[in-house]
Design a protein around this motif. Structure first.
Motif: not given
Length: 153
Positions: A54-70
């Motif tokens: 619905g226009g919110q930043m989708p999960l697949y684009r939010r997750v790599p911004k978190l910690k522990h993603f090389p």
């Protein structure tokens, strides 16, 4: 009876008949065909792409911004601070091999990068793959030179 390509057919009950939509109220899926009255999901064609929120930043684009993603193409360096170079002989050429021989670097697995922590009082000719801006200025202030080596990639 022999098995022929033209005589092949699925078993009885294996394939159900396609549901005919929009063919009147008595057909069970008449008028709106089970899609409700109005709105985005009732329109023809796929209403939204998979993962749309619905226009919110989708999960697949939010997750790599978190910690522990090389980082995908991260560069790794063997790092040495400027303060570690003070014990070396003045006027000598410093590179990864000479640092290993002098015992400053013990486990060289990647190219050399010189960091600017500390102070330098000795004139040195430093050869490395990368320098920080503070390291470069401190080496040149001491009368030395900085030579950037090609990574060979």
């Amino acid at each position: 009876m022999t098995l022929q390509l033209d005589s092949l057919k699925p078993n009885k009950g294996a394939r159900r008949q396609k549901l005919r939509k929009g063919r009147g109220i008595a057909a069970g899926q008449g008028a709106s065909c089970g899609f409700g009255m109005r709105g985005q999901k009732s329109r023809s064609g796929r209403p939204t792409r998979p993962g749309f929120e619905g226009g919110q930043m989708p999960l697949y684009r939010r997750v790599p911004k978190l910690k522990h993603f090389p980082l995908v193409n991260s560069k790794s360096f063997t790092v040495v601070n400027v303060s570690a170079l003070n014990d070396l002989k003045a006027g000598s050429t410093i590179n990864l091999d000479s640092l290993v021989k002098s015992g400053i670097v013990t486990n060289p697995k990647s190219p050399l990068k010189v960091l600017g922590n500390g102070s330098l009082k000795v004139k040195l000719n430093v050869q490395a793959a990368a320098f920080t801006s503070t390291a470069r200025s401190k080496i040149e202030e001491a009368g030395g030179t900085c030579e950037v080596l090609d990574l060979g990639s």
